[in-house]
Design an enzyme around this catalytic site. Structure first.
Site, PDB file in Angstrom:
ATOM      1  N   HIS A   1     -22.203 -37.350   7.805  1.00  0.00           N
ATOM      2  CA  HIS A   1     -22.811 -37.304   9.264  1.00  0.00           C
ATOM      3  C   HIS A   1     -23.776 -36.366   9.530  1.00  0.00           C
ATOM      4  CE1 HIS A   1     -21.061 -33.194   9.599  1.00  0.00           C
ATOM      5  NE2 HIS A   1     -20.095 -33.690   8.922  1.00  0.00           N
TER       6      HIS A   1
ATOM      7  N   GLU B   1      -4.791 -57.237 -15.902  1.00  0.00           N
ATOM      8  CA  GLU B   1      -3.530 -56.965 -16.028  1.00  0.00           C
ATOM      9  C   GLU B   1      -3.281 -55.474 -15.616  1.00  0.00           C
ATOM     10  OE1 GLU B   1      -2.575 -59.982 -19.854  1.00  0.00           O
ATOM     11  OE2 GLU B   1      -3.308 -57.880 -20.178  1.00  0.00           O
TER      12      GLU B   1
ATOM     13  N   GLU C   1     -12.492 -35.494   6.421  1.00  0.00           N
ATOM     14  CA  GLU C   1     -12.729 -34.458   5.444  1.00  0.00           C
ATOM     15  C   GLU C   1     -11.446 -33.625   4.915  1.00  0.00           C
ATOM     16  OE1 GLU C   1     -14.304 -32.726   3.434  1.00  0.00           O
ATOM     17  OE2 GLU C   1     -16.121 -32.163   4.378  1.00  0.00           O
TER      18      GLU C   1
ATOM     19  N   ASP D   1       1.018 -58.677 -13.472  1.00  0.00           N
ATOM     20  CA  ASP D   1       0.347 -59.626 -14.250  1.00  0.00           C
ATOM     21  C   ASP D   1      -1.124 -59.623 -13.734  1.00  0.00           C
ATOM     22  OD1 ASP D   1      -0.007 -61.253 -16.316  1.00  0.00           O
ATOM     23  OD2 ASP D   1       0.894 -62.927 -15.456  1.00  0.00           O
TER      24      ASP D   1
END
Length: 356
Positions: free
Chosen positions: A163, A49, A237, A8
């Site tokens: 990175h 919902e 990765e 719900d």
């Protein structure tokens, strides 16, 4: 395992402060196996919902359920997910697609409308989620302006950082699950990226892939912002399998037919590895978990090429060919914002101005 998912969602204002609730029960015993609830900011009832359904399906998936009976008091969601009603509203479409993707993981799934009085537990959880936020929300409703695209609610802003350099990136080798350190240049790149991002106001968390090259990059920023690095396995990765450490040419020579298909088919796995479709699913799950914990905040996510491309693809809501047409540099910065009603916006892609 056969389960029942009751879900719900609600909105106090429609749109207004919104939350969802979901319950997973054992179909035979009726025992409650899992509960989920969450506040999603300003959204409509229908969005809430759908979010409840998605949370319930995800919980059923985590329990390795094979058969799912979904029961909701939302006629709209039940009819749309059953394929009897078209999904016309733009805010519903990405949520429905996400629910449909989750649904395909089960051997069998059914949808049933039930009266609200039979959905009390999910309704209670949705109200608890709204109560926990609206009681402490001091923002005036008039101050919450909708996004120009129609998106509503406070977005979760993901600043995506690849990175820094490693030995394998210098040699242009497949670098997936191998845990490689940054080179000296890579550390310098990470330091420059940290200097730039530390000037961004309101960073709530620095979240990183658990691999060393990402964590080293993230730690540079964490030191400058007095934050701790939070790792998430879902940001790791791609597993390149037997191609790990090989160059493009070496992998193509070793497995010519598989490699050729892999370059255009996201369902194709490297030998003993992971397909891009599998990466897409786990990154979507990671994104949902991160937003559930840090929703509405600015986060720096330090990861790798494929997960970052995947997050950008999800924000743009485009097909898999996007992965093969996007280039990301070392410590390139991208920004994607995800709204609680299902909208998203890409603000920046692969900016490396801090390296200049």
């Amino acid at each position: 395992m056969k389960v029942i998912v009751e879900a719900d969602g609600g909105s106090r204002g429609n749109p207004g402060p919104a939350g969802y609730g979901a319950v997973v029960r054992d179909k035979l015993s009726g025992e409650t196996l899992a509960e989920r609830k969450g506040f999603i900011g300003v959204a409509t009832n229908n969005v809430a919902e759908y979010q409840g359904l998605i949370a319930g399906l995800r919980a059923a998936q985590e329990l390795n359920a094979e058969s799912v009976d979904v029961r909701m008091d939302s006629k709209l969601v039940v009819e749309q997910m059953s394929g009897r009603w078209k999904i016309k509203h733009p805010s519903m479409q990405p949520l429905a697609r996400e629910a449909q993707t989750l649904a395909r993981a089960f051997g069998k799934i059914t949808y049933e409308w039930i009266p609200r009085e039979r959905n009390r537990q999910a309704d209670r959880l949705a109200n608890e989620a709204m109560d926990g936020e609206t009681k402490t929300d001091t923002t005036k409703e008039g101050d919450k302006q909708p996004h120009w695209s129609g998106a509503t609610g406070e977005p979760t802003r993901l600043i995506l950082l690849r990175h820094g350099q490693t030995k394998l990136s210098v040699e242009r080798r497949y670098s997936g699950r191998g845990d490689h350190e940054l080179t000296e240049l890579g550390l310098q790149q990470a330091e420059k990226a940290a200097g730039r991002l530390s000037k961004v106001d309101g960073i709530a968390a620095v979240i990183s892939s658990p691999l060393r090259r990402a964590k080293q990059t993230a730690e540079k920023l964490a030191q400058k912002t007095n934050l701790e690095v939070v790792t998430h396995q879902g940001l790791i990765e791609t597993d390149f399998g037997t191609w790990e450490g090989l160059t493009f040419a070496e992998a193509a020579e070793q497995d010519p037919e598989i490699h050729r298909r892999w370059l255009s088919d996201t369902s194709q796995k490297p030998p003993n590895g992971e397909s891009f479709d599998e990466v897409h699913a786990r990154v979507r799950k990671a994104r949902s978990e991160i937003i559930a914990k840090f929703g509405g905040k600015t986060l720096v996510v330090v990861s790798h090429v494929t997960p970052i491309k995947t997050l950008l693809r999800q924000a743009l809501d485009v097909g898999p060919q996007f992965l093969f047409r996007m280039h990301l540099d070392l410590t390139g910065v991208s920004i994607a914002e995800f709204y609680p009603d299902g909208h998203a916006s890409v603000k920046l892609v692969n900016d490396t101005s801090h390296l200049g």
